[in-house]
Design a protein around this motif. Sequence first.
Motif, PDB file in Angstrom:
ATOM      1  N   THR A   1      26.986  24.512  21.131  1.00  0.00           N
ATOM      2  CA  THR A   1      28.261  24.947  21.684  1.00  0.00           C
ATOM      3  C   THR A   1      28.522  24.282  23.015  1.00  0.00           C
ATOM      4  N   PRO A   2      29.401  23.268  23.075  1.00  0.00           N
ATOM      5  CA  PRO A   2      29.699  22.628  24.352  1.00  0.00           C
ATOM      6  C   PRO A   2      30.364  23.603  25.301  1.00  0.00           C
ATOM      7  N   SER A   3      30.104  23.436  26.608  1.00  0.00           N
ATOM      8  CA  SER A   3      30.739  24.272  27.611  1.00  0.00           C
ATOM      9  C   SER A   3      32.000  23.593  28.123  1.00  0.00           C
ATOM     10  N   PRO A   4      33.157  24.265  28.096  1.00  0.00           N
ATOM     11  CA  PRO A   4      34.397  23.648  28.568  1.00  0.00           C
ATOM     12  C   PRO A   4      34.283  23.254  30.033  1.00  0.00           C
TER      13      PRO A   4
ATOM     14  N   SER B   1      28.254  11.893  21.946  1.00  0.00           N
ATOM     15  CA  SER B   1      27.939  13.146  21.277  1.00  0.00           C
ATOM     16  C   SER B   1      28.272  14.292  22.208  1.00  0.00           C
ATOM     17  N   SER B   2      28.813  15.360  21.657  1.00  0.00           N
ATOM     18  CA  SER B   2      29.107  16.561  22.433  1.00  0.00           C
ATOM     19  C   SER B   2      28.474  17.772  21.761  1.00  0.00           C
ATOM     20  N   GLU B   3      27.281  17.567  21.198  1.00  0.00           N
ATOM     21  CA  GLU B   3      26.609  18.641  20.482  1.00  0.00           C
ATOM     22  C   GLU B   3      26.050  19.703  21.412  1.00  0.00           C
ATOM     23  N   SER B   4      26.002  19.433  22.686  1.00  0.00           N
ATOM     24  CA  SER B   4      25.560  20.433  23.650  1.00  0.00           C
ATOM     25  C   SER B   4      26.442  20.319  24.885  1.00  0.00           C
ATOM     26  N   SER B   5      26.175  21.160  25.878  1.00  0.00           N
ATOM     27  CA  SER B   5      26.968  21.101  27.109  1.00  0.00           C
ATOM     28  C   SER B   5      26.551  19.930  27.988  1.00  0.00           C
TER      29      SER B   5
END
Length: 208
Positions: free
Chosen positions: A31-34, A90-94
């Motif tokens: 869950t990426p962090s906005p 990649s944006s699989e994490s924050s």
Amino acid sequence: MPNVLRNRAAAAALVLVSVAVAGCAGENPGTPSPGTGSAPSSASSVAPEDPNVPKVAIPLDASAYAGDACKLLPAAAAAELGFTEPGEPSSESSNPSCGWFIKGKADTLQIILGSGNREKGMGGLAGMHKAKEAGQLRFLEPGPEVDGYPTVYYGIQDRRARGNCDLAVGVADDLTINTLAGGYDNEQDSCGTAQKLASAVIKTLKGA
């Protein structure tokens, strides 16, 4: 490069920071962090408490790259390391990341910008040491300075003898940029490449 090899390389790299380090802050890795890393932070915002954690004398601002970590390595610098294909973000994490691959070879590069760890209070080399103390990292060892910035080798295990090198460079007291080189024949080649990658990133941040 076959998809299975690309996926294996990306997974091996991402697990070390995106899951392990951020995980000790309670992060869901998928869950990426906005707005991650959108605001620069002062060098003193997360001061290392451990005297063994080196402080960063001249912090670098990486906030402009939180939206695209691939821009941390210009195409010309990637080509000098033998990678001519564009990086794959990649944006699989924050923690934003970018990987580079060579068709038909196992060689891979990855950059991970630890801005998500910073926002969770687990940033910088101090955060790496906290992750080690918490058992999220089993291997943490001081590395050589790169262009005047402190580094550590790290991981769930020490993979250097197998040609995979995981290096974290402290660009601020609360921010690391991790440079990973994998698929090489030996420790000298992989860690030498990881250090060159870190140097290229630092030059980008300095605007050199």
